[in-house]
Write an enzyme that holds these catalytic residues in place. Structure first.
Site, PDB file in Angstrom:
ATOM      1  N   CYS A  88      -6.631  25.940  -5.493  1.00  0.00           N
ATOM      2  CA  CYS A  88      -6.275  25.650  -4.096  1.00  0.00           C
ATOM      3  C   CYS A  88      -6.128  26.972  -3.347  1.00  0.00           C
ATOM      4  CB  CYS A  88      -5.004  24.795  -4.008  1.00  0.00           C
ATOM      5  SG  CYS A  88      -3.460  25.672  -4.313  1.00  0.00           S
TER       6      CYS A  88
ATOM      7  N   ASP B 280      23.359  26.760 -26.667  1.00  0.00           N
ATOM      8  CA  ASP B 280      22.118  26.799 -27.424  1.00  0.00           C
ATOM      9  C   ASP B 280      21.504  28.202 -27.300  1.00  0.00           C
ATOM     10  OD1 ASP B 280      19.388  26.542 -28.099  1.00  0.00           O
ATOM     11  OD2 ASP B 280      19.447  24.409 -27.602  1.00  0.00           O
TER      12      ASP B 280
HETATM   13 ZN    ZN Z   1      -2.989  25.704  -6.489  1.00  0.00          ZN
END
Ligand code: ZN
Length: 409
Positions: free
Chosen positions: A216, A333
């Protein structure tokens, strides 16, 4: 500055008394309890205290306490500054900071990443500084993506001026709905949480500092400010030798972020930079403590990105002590230790302590890093030859060591 309403004045005063009482009875610095008392009496207190001030909010996974300190130091050049100096970075801490400096025209608030939307809405801060987002303890990439999405929503439609690190794709995405953004090429040491495009999930292509999505249009914006080795480059292209006392590349990035924020407050580099150079340590970080000729430099590392920054500062010619706990603020943890590449420590004398030293020992053993196991920090320190030693500790381990040396600052 307009007067606070009577109820807010009372809430603020009682909160300050509670904080003083808490300090006097040795229960900490009192900034959280004081703020809580104030908010209980007047839930709208933060909004009222923030009114008529020019505020900067500082948020990131790593470096927010240090950068808050650097910005505060710079803005003192303009006048009184309210700040949560003890790192109490949720609304109670903000109430306390602003209550203590009722007349300060400026405020710099460190804000927990999750609280940023709420604090921005409440305070209407005019400047927001966003530096990095990476996994913290057991948070994983999906969670920090949700966080960035909340930042986008919070910034959308507001007149806030955002100063953001464009080298971090997730921060860039989180900041890009803001009306006005100043982009800073602040660097990104930890890239493991940003191989995917936050906009579409496609792969990110990287070339040096530049990055762009393959699928994109999302890409790294053109920065106005940059860090170049030990210099800041300002929007006019002028180089400024930073020469700050805080060590490491991460702090040089923090300093350039601070210069960009100072600029948003109308403070030029030539006035801000000398103030940044005055900062030598932040809440015990980077400070050196001494015992029997051993000079231990204290470095804090709370998450994988923090370890990489600490490795950058630690000097390979000196021995190193690692201390890991797993109490509340650290996360119970310790599996995040497996995300860090410890092979960089090969060839250095390594000593391990802390409640979870066995977890650390297993991790180093797998990485083929030889080490010595020590029962306590004092024992580890006593095993060193006189001279310098670097110490890297996670949150409560760090506070334990600080306390042992009388709240080293
Ligand atoms: Zn993208």
């Amino acid at each position: 500055m307009t007067q606070l309403p009577l109820r807010a004045q009372l809430a603020s005063a009682l909160g300050r008394s509670a904080a003083t009482l808490s300090r006097m009875t040795g229960r900490g610095d009192g900034s959280v309890i004081g703020g809580r008392v104030g908010l209980m009496l007047e839930p709208d207190l933060l909004r009222q205290l923030a009114r008529d001030r020019k505020l900067a909010l500082v948020s990131a996974t790593n470096g927010k306490t240090t950068t808050t300190r650097l910005i505060t130091s710079a803005l003192l050049e303009l006048g009184e500054v309210a700040t949560n100096v003890f790192g109490a970075n949720m609304p109670a801490g903000h109430v306390s900071a602003l209550s203590q400096h009722k007349r300060a025209p400026y405020g710099v608030l460190e804000v927990d990443e999750k609280y940023l939307p709420e604090v921005l809405d409440t305070t209407g801060a005019s400047v927001v500084c966003l530096m990095n987002l990476s996994r913290d303890q057991m948070d994983r990439a999906a969670e920090i993506w949700l966080l960035a999405q909340k930042w986008r929503r919070a910034l959308s439609g507001k007149p806030t001026h955002v100063i953001a690190n464009c080298d971090d794709p997730l921060v860039t995405w989180g900041a890009s709905t803001a009306a006005k953004v100043t982009w800073v090429a602040g660097g990104q040491r930890w890239k493991e949480d940003s191989w995917c495009c936050p906009e579409c999930g496609g792969p990110l292509d990287r070339k040096d500092a530049d990055w762009a999505c393959r699928e994109c249009t999302f890409h790294r914006p053109e920065p106005q400010w940059a860090v170049d080795d030990d210099a800041a480059i300002d929007p006019q292209g002028q180089r400024w030798l930073l020469d700050i006392q805080l060590p490491g590349q991460a702090n040089r990035s923090n300093a350039v972020m601070a210069l960009a924020v100072a600029d948003a407050f109308g403070l030029p580099v030539e006035r801000a930079l000398p103030r940044l150079r005055e900062v030598t340590s932040v809440a015990g970080r980077y400070t050196t403590v001494e015992r029997d000729g051993r000079h231990a430099r204290l470095l804090l590392a709370k998450n994988p990105a923090g370890w990489l920054e600490a490795f950058d500062v630690a000097d390979p010619q000196f021995p190193i002590i690692l201390s890991v706990n797993a109490q509340g603020p650290d996360g119970r943890d310790t599996s995040w230790l497996w995300d860090v590449d410890y092979r960089i420590l090969r060839g250095r004398p390594v000593f391990i302590t802390g409640q979870r030293r066995l977890d650390m020992a297993l991790r180093l053993d797998v990485a083929d890093v030889p080490f010595t196991l020590c029962g306590t920090f004092s024992e580890a320190l006593a095993m060193q030859p006189p001279g310098r030693v670097d110490v890297i500790a996670n949150y409560t381990a760090f506070q334990d060591i600080r306390t042992e040396f009388g709240r080293a600052v």
